[in-house]
Design a protein around this motif. Structure first.
Motif, PDB file in Angstrom:
ATOM      1  N   THR A  20     148.929  45.786  33.581  1.00 31.46           N
ATOM      2  CA  THR A  20     148.633  47.010  32.838  1.00 31.46           C
ATOM      3  C   THR A  20     147.963  48.031  33.736  1.00 31.46           C
ATOM      4  OG1 THR A  20     148.389  45.761  30.795  1.00 31.46           O
ATOM      5  CG2 THR A  20     147.432  47.970  30.837  1.00 31.46           C
ATOM      6  N   ALA A 110     156.044  58.853  25.501  1.00 34.69           N
ATOM      7  CA  ALA A 110     155.752  57.725  24.606  1.00 34.69           C
ATOM      8  C   ALA A 110     156.506  56.472  25.037  1.00 34.69           C
ATOM      9  CB  ALA A 110     156.118  58.084  23.163  1.00 34.69           C
ATOM     10  N   PRO A 113     153.965  53.559  29.609  1.00 36.42           N
ATOM     11  CA  PRO A 113     152.664  52.995  29.195  1.00 36.42           C
ATOM     12  C   PRO A 113     151.591  54.060  28.988  1.00 36.42           C
ATOM     13  CG  PRO A 113     153.529  51.870  31.150  1.00 36.42           C
ATOM     14  CD  PRO A 113     154.365  53.099  30.950  1.00 36.42           C
ATOM     15  N   CYS A 115     150.980  56.937  27.128  1.00 37.33           N
ATOM     16  CA  CYS A 115     150.442  57.358  25.825  1.00 37.33           C
ATOM     17  C   CYS A 115     149.733  56.216  25.101  1.00 37.33           C
ATOM     18  CB  CYS A 115     151.559  57.942  24.957  1.00 37.33           C
ATOM     19  SG  CYS A 115     152.255  59.466  25.636  1.00 37.33           S
ATOM     20  N   LYS A 116     150.307  55.035  25.178  1.00 33.06           N
ATOM     21  CA  LYS A 116     149.672  53.890  24.533  1.00 33.06           C
ATOM     22  C   LYS A 116     148.331  53.578  25.190  1.00 33.06           C
ATOM     23  CE  LYS A 116     152.271  50.745  22.823  1.00 33.06           C
ATOM     24  NZ  LYS A 116     153.224  49.624  22.609  1.00 33.06           N
ATOM     25  N   HIS A 117     148.294  53.667  26.504  1.00 36.56           N
ATOM     26  CA  HIS A 117     147.054  53.412  27.243  1.00 36.56           C
ATOM     27  C   HIS A 117     145.980  54.420  26.859  1.00 36.56           C
ATOM     28  CE1 HIS A 117     144.429  52.214  30.516  1.00 36.56           C
ATOM     29  NE2 HIS A 117     144.397  53.457  30.958  1.00 36.56           N
ATOM     30  N   GLY A 119     145.893  55.992  23.973  1.00 32.88           N
ATOM     31  CA  GLY A 119     145.694  55.992  22.526  1.00 32.88           C
ATOM     32  C   GLY A 119     146.309  57.193  21.846  1.00 32.88           C
ATOM     33  N   ASP A 121     149.248  59.058  19.828  1.00 29.72           N
ATOM     34  CA  ASP A 121     150.420  58.845  18.988  1.00 29.72           C
ATOM     35  C   ASP A 121     151.608  59.590  19.606  1.00 29.72           C
ATOM     36  OD1 ASP A 121     151.205  57.980  15.999  1.00 29.72           O
ATOM     37  OD2 ASP A 121     152.209  59.871  16.488  1.00 29.72           O
ATOM     38  N   CYS A 127     150.665  63.504  24.004  1.00 28.28           N
ATOM     39  CA  CYS A 127     151.687  62.597  24.525  1.00 28.28           C
ATOM     40  C   CYS A 127     152.884  63.472  24.892  1.00 28.28           C
ATOM     41  CB  CYS A 127     152.064  61.552  23.475  1.00 28.28           C
ATOM     42  SG  CYS A 127     153.247  60.333  24.049  1.00 28.28           S
TER      43      CYS A 127
END
Length: 203
Positions: A20, A110, A113, A115-117, A119, A121, A127
């Motif tokens: 990650t 999106a 990795p 946007c997820k990293h 947080g 949406d 994003c």
């Protein structure tokens, strides 16, 4: 969970965290004020896009029809800005393009990795996502060689796709770029400014 199980799972957890970190470290997006550069960055970082055509098929004839397509503008970190695709006339959206080549293509961080990293949406403007307007056209000759190298390097499965589908290389001929990468609404970029932009810092 027993201490033994925790001990056994620890190396897996550490390797996952390391992966990650590798995926998210070094992923420095351009400043949101540099809109053209952001657009180039998103296109180069992403492997697929949602492309909307005008349907020629009942019962949705004449309506927008969105479909997913693998894209590549070149190797990560060294893209041309032109999204290439590997298409067949057997595909329903490609049949739409034969009647009307106009299309729009949406590409979003999106799928990375990032946007997820963070947080974010996928719908959040933070994003970063872009929409390319234009038309889709087949490419031949030297440009087809460029498209092949760009696509097969990032989508190696394509090499083994059935030859009887009569695949061909195509590109999105961009006439307008729309960027959503921060608060305050959509920003527009001309194709000229888009292609002049350098998505990555030069060292």
């Amino acid at each position: 969970m027993t201490p033994l199980v925790k001990l056994l799972l620890l190396p897996l957890l550490l390797s996952t965290l390391a992966l990650t970190a590798v995926q998210t470290s070094g992923f420095q997006i351009p400043p949101h004020e540099e809109v053209a550069r952001m657009a180039r960055f998103v296109v180069n970082r992403c492997d697929w896009a949602s492309m909307a055509t005008i349907s020629t098929h009942e019962p949705v004839k004449g309506q927008p029809f969105s479909n997913a397509f693998s894209i590549s503008d070149g190797l990560p970190g060294n893209g041309s800005g032109t999204p290439y695709m590997y298409l067949t006339h057997m595909e329903i959206s490609v049949q739409d393009l034969q009647v009307n080549p106009q299309a729009s293509m949406s590409v979003s961080l999106a799928q990375t990795p990032y946007c997820k990293h963070k947080g974010y949406d996928p719908q959040s403007p933070l994003c970063a996502h872009i929409i390319l307007s234009g038309s889709v056209q087949e490419v031949n000759g030297t440009e087809a060689d460029v498209a092949k190298k760009s696509l097969f390097s990032r989508h190696p499965e394509m090499i083994d796709w059935p030859v009887d589908h009569n695949w061909f290389f195509a590109k999105m001929n961009i006439t307008q770029v729309w960027v959503l990468d921060y608060f305050g609404g959509v920003k527009m970029v001309s194709p000229e400014d888009y292609y002049k932009a350098m998505p990555y810092e030069q060292h």
